[in-house]
Design an enzyme around this catalytic site. Sequence first.
Site, short mmCIF file in Angstrom:
data_model
loop_
_atom_site.label_atom_id
_atom_site.label_comp_id
_atom_site.label_asym_id
_atom_site.label_seq_id
_atom_site.Cartn_x
_atom_site.Cartn_y
_atom_site.Cartn_z
N ASP A 128 -23.89 -84.29 -87.52
CA ASP A 128 -22.59 -84.68 -86.97
C ASP A 128 -21.49 -84.09 -87.86
OD1 ASP A 128 -21.00 -85.93 -85.11
OD2 ASP A 128 -20.94 -87.83 -86.20
N TYR A 130 -17.09 -83.14 -88.36
CA TYR A 130 -15.88 -83.94 -88.57
C TYR A 130 -14.72 -82.98 -88.37
CZ TYR A 130 -13.36 -87.59 -91.39
OH TYR A 130 -12.55 -88.61 -91.87
N HIS A 135 -8.31 -86.33 -85.98
CA HIS A 135 -9.20 -87.46 -86.26
C HIS A 135 -9.33 -87.68 -87.75
CE1 HIS A 135 -12.61 -90.19 -86.24
NE2 HIS A 135 -13.31 -89.32 -86.96
N ARG A 144 -7.26 -94.60 -96.51
CA ARG A 144 -6.80 -94.24 -97.86
C ARG A 144 -5.29 -94.07 -97.97
NH1 ARG A 144 -11.41 -91.21 -96.87
NH2 ARG A 144 -10.13 -89.58 -95.97
N GLU A 201 -17.34 -93.10 -80.43
CA GLU A 201 -16.72 -91.85 -80.87
C GLU A 201 -16.94 -90.81 -79.78
OE1 GLU A 201 -18.16 -90.78 -84.80
OE2 GLU A 201 -16.52 -91.91 -85.73
N GLU A 203 -17.31 -87.29 -78.57
CA GLU A 203 -17.67 -86.02 -79.20
C GLU A 203 -18.29 -85.08 -78.17
OE1 GLU A 203 -19.90 -86.34 -82.82
OE2 GLU A 203 -18.96 -88.24 -83.41
N ASP A 235 -21.02 -91.23 -80.21
CA ASP A 235 -21.65 -91.58 -81.48
C ASP A 235 -21.20 -92.99 -81.87
OD1 ASP A 235 -23.37 -90.89 -83.58
OD2 ASP A 235 -21.71 -90.34 -84.88
N ARG A 239 -17.74 -100.11 -87.51
CA ARG A 239 -16.75 -99.76 -88.53
C ARG A 239 -16.79 -100.69 -89.74
NH1 ARG A 239 -15.93 -94.62 -87.30
NH2 ARG A 239 -15.16 -94.37 -85.18
N GLN A 242 -19.74 -99.58 -91.76
CA GLN A 242 -19.39 -98.29 -92.34
C GLN A 242 -18.49 -98.43 -93.57
OE1 GLN A 242 -17.68 -95.58 -89.47
NE2 GLN A 242 -17.39 -93.92 -90.94
N TYR A 246 -20.31 -96.89 -97.01
CA TYR A 246 -20.25 -95.42 -96.97
C TYR A 246 -20.02 -94.73 -98.30
CZ TYR A 246 -15.22 -94.40 -97.36
OH TYR A 246 -13.95 -94.22 -97.81
N LYS A 255 -24.10 -95.86 -88.16
CA LYS A 255 -24.20 -94.85 -87.10
C LYS A 255 -25.60 -94.73 -86.52
CE LYS A 255 -20.15 -92.68 -87.99
NZ LYS A 255 -19.21 -92.17 -86.98
N THR A 259 -26.97 -93.21 -80.63
CA THR A 259 -26.05 -92.14 -80.24
C THR A 259 -26.42 -91.79 -78.81
OG1 THR A 259 -25.99 -91.28 -82.51
CG2 THR A 259 -25.26 -89.80 -80.75
N THR A 352 -15.60 -86.86 -83.88
CA THR A 352 -14.64 -87.43 -82.94
C THR A 352 -13.53 -86.44 -82.62
OG1 THR A 352 -15.09 -89.57 -83.90
CG2 THR A 352 -13.14 -89.39 -82.51
N GLU A 366 -8.97 -95.44 -84.10
CA GLU A 366 -7.68 -94.75 -84.07
C GLU A 366 -6.76 -95.31 -82.98
OE1 GLU A 366 -10.39 -91.16 -84.01
OE2 GLU A 366 -8.46 -90.23 -84.48
#
Lengths: 431, 431
Positions: A128, A130, A135, A144, A201, A203, A235, A239, A242, A246, A255, A259, A352, A366
């Site tokens: 997968d 990114y 995204h 962050r 997600e 994708e 996917d 959250r 995660q 993570y 995850k 899927t 995503t 999002e």
Amino acid sequence: MKYSFIETKQDSHFPIQNLPYGIFQPMNKEPRAGTAIGDYVLDLSVMDEAGLLNGTGAENKNIFNDSSLNNFMALGRPIWTAVRTRLQHLLDVNTPDLRDNESLRAKAFHRLADVNMLLPAKIGDYTDFYASKEHATNVGTIFRGKDHALMPNWTYIPVGYHGRASSIVPSGTKIRRPFGQRKSKSTDQPVFSPSVQLDFELEIGWFIGPGNDLGKPIPIDQAEDHVFGLVLVNDWSARDIQAWEYQPLGPFLAKNFATSISPWVVPLEALEPFREAGPIQDPAPFSYLQQTKNGAFNIELDVYLRPENQKEETRITQTNFNYMYWSIAQQVAHHTITGCNMRPGDMHASGTISGPKRIERGSMLELTWRGTEPIQLNSGEKRIWIEDGDELIIRGSCRGDGYQIGFGEVSGTILPSFSEIEILQKGKNKA
Amino acid sequence: MKYSFIETKQDSHFPIQNLPYGIFQPMNKEPRAGTAIGDYVLDLSVMDEAGLLNGTGAENKNIFNDSSLNNFMALGRPIWTAVRTRLQHLLDVNTPDLRDNESLRAKAFHRLADVNMLLPAKIGDYTDFYASKEHATNVGTIFRGKDHALMPNWTYIPVGYHGRASSIVPSGTKIRRPFGQRKSKSTDQPVFSPSVQLDFELEIGWFIGPGNDLGKPIPIDQAEDHVFGLVLVNDWSARDIQAWEYQPLGPFLAKNFATSISPWVVPLEALEPFREAGPIQDPAPFSYLQQTKNGAFNIELDVYLRPENQKEETRITQTNFNYMYWSIAQQVAHHTITGCNMRPGDMHASGTISGPKRIERGSMLELTWRGTEPIQLNSGEKRIWIEDGDELIIRGSCRGDGYQIGFGEVSGTILPSFSEIEILQKGKNKA
């Protein structure tokens, strides 16, 4: 424009310009390979048996009389093109061979509504990426803050990670809400419970064809020769699991519970009319990531949510695959630059797909900005995450002049989690 | 103590108490399953054909006359135990059936030195954990400083990530130094070059047996029923590529160019005498991670480095599997708690195994403290990372009273990278 003797309405996803491949199972019969045309599926094992694929290089190999497309994927572009050209010819309104052979037609065609669609391939490895800048920026900002949204590596490398292949399921498979550990910012310790931040997600995925030997990277100008075709991917993501798990090795349990993919693999050739330039890349990529031809594809993508016991779907996302910063070829070249080997049937997904507008965001995370801006459904209900009983549906297509190249859909409905007692004591296994 | 009519010296890795399974290929013959005994391999397909496995539940299924152990792994513990018991009986010094049948013996035994060892399974998914507290603390200290060494989640969850299954190779396979992007702290921009910080990781891996259906976690008290057996793992790592790519989704290209494993799978049953209590876990794990019996195994592990064109190996690591904080059962239970499905032949690995002393560190990163404290080799040379031509060898065994349960070894030699021109233009692929 080409037409088939199989009538396809203008809004059909499967006109003769498309001819996606899939594995289907007619009632009481073994799985086999087919191509979708209008409301029908054409049984390719019957075509092969009738000698109608002779000369393509794919004939008499038992590759269509099989429960996966892996052996077809392994044959490579020249044979894929020969089979596709032959099928377009056989299905053409002016070609009598199949059109006028009633007994063969009776054997070869099934109504799509009458067959079961299975996974198109035995997926060895799933990766997968990114690759959407919007995204990555949204997620980075949420987790962050604005000043550290995009990691310094992001504009240099198509960031990706290895996913779980065993839990890839075909559209329609119901998804059990997973248990896991989660921790809120306000507490010191995590709790163990069903996930309360279940997400999708949006994708696009692609299946790998011949692949490369270990130690020999795929040069970028050959990368698309290894791309058999594309599917829609959801996917699923938890959250809360995660966020807690993570660091430092990336998403894992968040995850790997499921899927979902659409069952029809749209050949790269069918997407050629929709090829276009992707976003400008600054800084210029390293030489091994420099693609000479346009690497983006204009694929319109929509996400719908349908609450349990309701008929009406609400469109919650409306975006496009052409927003992706890194192209498919760049992702394949990057993946193999260390010498990592690809095998026929491996699957990559884009990560995503989000665009700059709010409606163009490809995940609940999002869309609701981590639960702070609820989505309004047509029914009047609101959502910040996916609830039990909700069905999530992704549809995609390329809009041509008088026809469209459709992907069909990938859908999945969320089942409530088991109770904790069932999880810990009654887990029945094959052992 | 049990003895076999096949003489096994006291320092043999493969006495009758062990009987590991593997896939071997005799000269000019097809691959098949075998068990190692002393300096020999016993062909299990010949045993099955001769009717000597009748009544075990594994007979007449063509599972030993196969190029992988997956179908044997799928059968589960009761049949594994029956086969193991039967083989210990057949190989016993007092059992005449095989001992006194010269023509059968001639067909059934090959010298280990005369056969080719292949991968023991078709590995569907590969998961790498991070279960050594000493390793996680060392790496955390090196990358983030002493105060942020261990992430807050580490003592709650067996942290893991999905690895690449396609690039798992058997012992002896030469490893090409990978290209990739890396960035030093002193520069603004990354460079593209061969990795200059090539590393090994000393790990133990295990193969999954029957597995679970998607959505149904494996309860921890059943977890070991899904563990077929153990192997040695060298999870090659490019530390410079890893440092630049790993945020936020974890290691990717830094690990996917190769993972080497020892070819003989040591059955969990053979390790029972070496089961012991692992480290005390504080905080107490959540209920789904509470194991009622001891979960650690006393397996002595050594790593040797041999420079090109030299005979002498230098032992650079001497540690033990019993340092692992999280047990095998805990890792399996955690992996499936979301409902993630395991399939026969899936492989998990422990993550780097390090102990508290310097000689007990399981990677160059830790041994040389990211290149600041070189290792002295017996030849007088020094190393901070692995150089071209270096052979890396991991050996492991459990020391019993008058015998040992050995793992054999996993070795790999580093080939120099291709030139950049070869990588970009001459990459020959199957396409």
